[in-house]
Design an enzyme around this catalytic site. Structure first.
Site, short mmCIF file in Angstrom:
data_model
loop_
_atom_site.label_atom_id
_atom_site.label_comp_id
_atom_site.label_asym_id
_atom_site.label_seq_id
_atom_site.Cartn_x
_atom_site.Cartn_y
_atom_site.Cartn_z
N GLU A 320 0.30 -1.18 -0.10
CA GLU A 320 -0.11 -0.24 -0.25
C GLU A 320 0.92 1.18 -0.52
O GLU A 320 0.39 2.22 -0.55
CB GLU A 320 -0.95 0.17 1.12
CG GLU A 320 -1.72 -1.19 1.28
CD GLU A 320 -2.60 -1.74 0.57
OE1 GLU A 320 -2.69 -0.68 -1.18
OE2 GLU A 320 -2.98 -3.00 -0.08
N TYR A 405 -1.18 -7.92 -11.28
CA TYR A 405 -0.37 -8.10 -10.36
C TYR A 405 0.71 -8.67 -10.34
O TYR A 405 2.01 -8.42 -10.46
CB TYR A 405 -0.96 -8.86 -8.93
CG TYR A 405 -2.23 -8.03 -7.72
CD1 TYR A 405 -2.17 -7.26 -6.83
CD2 TYR A 405 -3.23 -7.80 -8.84
CE1 TYR A 405 -2.84 -6.51 -6.92
CE2 TYR A 405 -4.18 -7.39 -8.34
CZ TYR A 405 -3.78 -6.54 -7.12
OH TYR A 405 -4.79 -6.34 -6.53
ZN LIG Z 1 -2.16 -2.81 -5.13
#
Ligand SMILES: [Zn+2]
Length: 628
Positions: A320, A405
Site C-alpha cells: 500500500e 499483479y
Molecule cells: Zn495494489
C-alpha cells in the site's frame, strides 16, 4: 489494492470476443475509459467540496457535493456525471456568486456502471463554473459498509467505511468517476459526537472529537482514491510521519505489527524519490474490509487479518505504501492499464521487503506468488491473460485473477534482470518524476520504456519482446522463475512425510516461516489419507491458526479434499473474515468439490450479513456460477 483478488475486475471487467491474433477491425479504443458515463472530452472537474452528514440510523450520507468544472468544449451544454443508487434532490449552477437551478435527469441504470446524471448548463456559462448537487446515498451503496456495533472490535459503536476502487466512488459522490480525471478536494463531515471521521486527506492526529470534521486534500487525486471512514477511532504514532488509526481494542496490536512502517517510508523515498503526500498513516478496519489493503492517499485502509502477531504479513503494508508512487502518483489511465498500478506496486513491494526484512523471505513470497499465478493462468481465459487486455463496458463474470499483479511484477523483474538493477532503478525514478500527478496508458509506458531503455545500443530487450508481456497470453520466454531453497526443502519434506519416510516430529516447523508452512500444505499429494491430515492439523494447530494466510491455505485444502472433521473450524474462518482473498477461494473449493455446493450456500447465508457488499456480491456470483 492488495492483493491478487481483484473484485474490481468482477464488477467491471469484461472482454470482447476477439482473439489475440485477430487484427482488430472494430473501433475499440484502448485509451478510452469504458467504465464511465462522464463526457470528459467536454467538461472536466477540477475540485470537489463535500458537506456530508453520516446518518448511522438511516445508513446514509447526505448533503452537498460542489464540483468546480471547466468547460473544454464551448458548444457543450450538458454535463454527464456518474452515480449509483444516489437520490439527487437538487442541482444548481453557480457562477460569479449567482446561483441558478439547473435541469437534471437520470438516465437508464446499467448493471456495472450505475446511472448517468445529465445536467443542463446555460450555453453562455463560460469556461469555469460550479455545480452544487444536493443528494443522499442509499443503504445499498456499493462503496459504503455501515457496520453495527457487534461487527466492530469494541462492540459498542457503529463504524462506516468506503471502498471506492474501481467504480464505486459514484455510489457515494456524484462525479466523473474515471482515473483519467484528477481533482483536489475538501470536505466537512458531520458524525455522532463520540465518533471520529477520517478521510484520504490531511488527517490531524490531534483533532478533537467534536462530531464535525474538516478535511483538505491539496494534491489532485483520481476519484477511486476518495475515501472516508467514521467510527470509534483512535490514533497512535508509528514514527515521525507515520501512525495508525483504529479502534482502541486493536491499537496496541497494530502498533506492534506495523512498527516498520516509518522505515519502509524512508527507504521507499531513498529508492524512488520523494513521498509527495505529507503524512502516511494506516487505518486498521474491522474484519469485513474486503481487501488486504486499499492505498487511499495519506491513509491506507488495512484489513485486521494482517495482525498475525509476528509481522509476517506486512508485505501488504509495503504494497500500500508503494502505491503512493505507482498508482496514486502515476495512475493507470483506464482500468485496462491496471497492471501499471498493481504490477509495478508488487515489484516495488518486494524491493522494499528485501531491504526491511531479507531476500530469502521475499523469495519465499515470490514463489508463492508464482504458484498462484500459474493457477490463475489455468483459469483465466487466454484473451484476459495479457497485462493490458481488451476491456469494455459489457458485463462479464470473467476476470483476470491476480495476473496484472503477478505477471506485471515478473515483467518488471525481467526488465531489471536484463538492464541491471541500478539502471532499472534509475529508469523507475525518472518514470515517477516524469508522470507525477498524471495518468498513463500501457502504450505511453511502452514508448517511455523504449525511449529510455529499449532504444539503447545493444539493448537486451526489444519492443516486440516487451509487447509480448503487455499484449499476449501466458508467460513469455525468459520469464524469471522465482526460486527459494527454503520452500524447496519444505516441499520435499511434505512429500517425504506423505510417503511415511519422515515423522512429523522430524520436520523443523519451529524454524519455518508462515510462507514455508503454506508451501508445505500446498505440496501435499491429493490422495493423502485423512488420518495424515488429522495428524498435521493437530501437530501444527492449523484449524485454529491465528495466521489468516495459513488459515486460508489450510481451509482451501480442507474444502477441496472434503476433510469434514475441520468443517466447523472452516465455517469459523469464513465468518471471521470478510476479506475476499481469505474466503472466496474456500467457498469456491467447497462449491466445486462435487458435494458441498449446498453447504457453501448455507454457510454464506449465515455469514453474509457481516460481509461488505462487494464481497457478498462476488461470492454470491461465484456460487451461482457453480450451480449452473
Ligand atoms: Zn495494489
Amino acid at each position: 489494492m492488495h492483493r491478487k483478488f481483484a473484485l474490481i475486475v468482477i464488477t467491471l471487467l469484461s472482454l470482447s470476443a476477439c482473439s489475440n491474433d485477430e487484427v482488430e477491425v472494430d473501433n475499440y479504443d484502448s485509451a478510452r475509459d469504458y467504465f464511465t458515463f462522464a463526457n470528459t472530452d467536454q467538461f472536466v472537474t477540477e475540485h470537489l467540496a463535500l458537506d456530508l452528514t453520516a446518518d448511522f440510523d438511516a445508513e446514509e450520507l447526505r448533503g452537498f457535493a460542489m464540483l468546480t468544472m471547466r468547460r473544454l468544449d464551448g458548444a457543450a451544454t450538458e454535463v454527464i456525471l456518474d452515480t449509483r443508487d444516489l437520490t439527487i434532490t437538487s442541482v444548481a449552477v453557480l457562477q460569479s456568486g449567482n446561483s441558478l437551478s439547473a435541469d437534471f435527469r437520470s438516465g437508464e441504470a446499467h448493471d456495472s456502471l450505475g446511472t448517468p446524471l445529465f445536467i443542463s448548463v446555460p450555453s453562455d456559462i463560460g469556461e469555469q463554473f460550479d455545480l452544487m448537487i444536493e443528494y443522499n446515498t442509499s443503504p445499498k451503496s456499493t462503496a459504503l459498509q455501515w457496520l453495527p456495533p457487534e461487527l466492530t472490535a469494541g462492540g459498542k459503536h457503529p463504524l462506516m467505511f468506503s471502498q471506492s476502487q474501481a467504480v464505486h466512488a459514484r455510489s457515494w459522490v456524484p462525479l466523473q468517476d474515471t482515473p483519467a480525471i484528477r481533482i483536489t478536494y475538501e470536505a466537512t463531515v458531520r458524525t455522532p459526537e463520540s465518533l471520529l471521521a477520517v478521510m484520504s486527506a490531511n488527517n490531524d492526529p490531534l483533532t478533537p472529537r467534536t462530531g464535525e470534521y474538516h478535511f483538505d486534500m491539496p494534491q489532485p487525486i483520481p476519484s477511486y482514491l476518495l475515501a472516508i471512514s467514521v467510527g470509534n477511532l483512535y490514533f497512535a504514532p508509528l514514527g515521525e510521519d507515520t501512525g495508525v488509526y483504529t479502534e482502541p481494542e486493536l491499537l496496541d496490536a497494530s502498533v506492534y505489527e506495523f512498527a516498520d512502517t516509518q522505515a519502509m517510508l524512508e527507504l521507499a523515498e531513498k529508492m524512488y524519490g520523494p513521498y509527495e503526500w505529507g503524512r502516511y498513516d494506516l487505518l486498521v478496519l474491522p474484519p469485513s474490509f474486503p481487501y488486504g489493503g486499499m492505498e487511499n492517499p495519506r491513509l491506507s485502509f488495512i484489513t485486521p487479518s494482517l495482525l498475525a502477531g509476528d509481522r509476517s504479513l506486512v508485505s501488504v503494508i509495503a504494497h500500500e505504501l508503494a502505491h503512493s508512487w505507482s498508482g496514486n502518483l502515476v495512475t493507470n489511465a483506464t482500468w485496462r492499464d491496471g497492471w501499471l498500478n498493481e504490477g509495478m506496486t508488487s515489484y516495488f513491494e518486494s524491493r522494499l521487503m528485501e531491504v526491511i526484512y531479507d531476500v530469502k523471505r521475499v523469495d519465499e513470497e515470490r514463489v508463492l506468488m508464482y504458484r498462484e499465478l500459474l493457477l490463475d493462468l489455468e483459469e483465466v481465459p487466454e484473451h484476459m491473460q495479457a497485462l493490458a487486455p481488451r476491456l469494455d463496458d459489457t458485463t462479464s463474470e470473467d476476470f483476470q485473477g491476480g495476473i496484472h499483479y503477478s505477471k506485471g511484477q515478473l515483467f518488471l523483474e525481467y526488465l531489471e534482470k536484463a538492464f541491471g538493477r541500478e539502471a532499472f532503478d534509475e529508469f523507475l525514478t525518472s518514470y515517477f518524476k516524469e508522470f507525477a500527478f498524471g495518468t498513463i496508458t500501457t502504450e505511453q509506458f511502452l514508448d517511455y520504456l523504449e525511449a529510455n531503455l529499449l532504444s539503447q545500443e545493444g539493448s537486451p530487450v526489444t519492443r516486440e519482446q516487451a509487447e509480448q508481456w503487455t499484449y499476449q497470453p501466458g508467460l513469455p520466454e525468459g520469464t524469471p522463475i522465482p526460486q527459494s531453497e527454503n520452500l524447496d526443502s519444505a516441499e520435499a519434506l511434505a512429500i517425504a512425510w506423505a510417503e511415511e519416510k519422515v515423522d512429523l516430529a522430524e520436520i523443523p516447523f519451529a524454524e519455518y516461516s508462515p510462507q514455508a508452512k503454506i508451501h508445505f500444505i500446498n505440496s501435499l499429494p491429493a490422495d493423502l489419507a485423512f488420518e495424515k491430515l488429522a495428524e498435521l492439523d493437530e501437530g501444527l494447530g492449523l484449524s485454529e491458526t491465528q495466521n489468516a494466510e495459513i488459515g486460508r491455505t489450510w481451509f482451501i485444502q480442507v474444502a477441496t479434499r472434503r476433510y469434514t472433521d475441520a468443517y466447523e473450524h472452516m465455517e469459523v474462518h469464513l465468518s471471521r473474515f470478510g476479506r475476499g482473498r481469505l474466503i472466496a477461494p474456500v467457498y469456491r473449493a467447497l462449491a466445486m468439490n462435487g458435494e458441498d455446493l449446498e453447504l457453501a450456500s448455507e454457510i454464506f447465508a449465515r455469514a453474509r450479513g457481516a460481509y461488505h457488499p462487494l464481497t457478498a456480491a462476488w461470492i454470491e456470483g461465484g456460487l451461482n456460477r457453480a450451480a449452473n
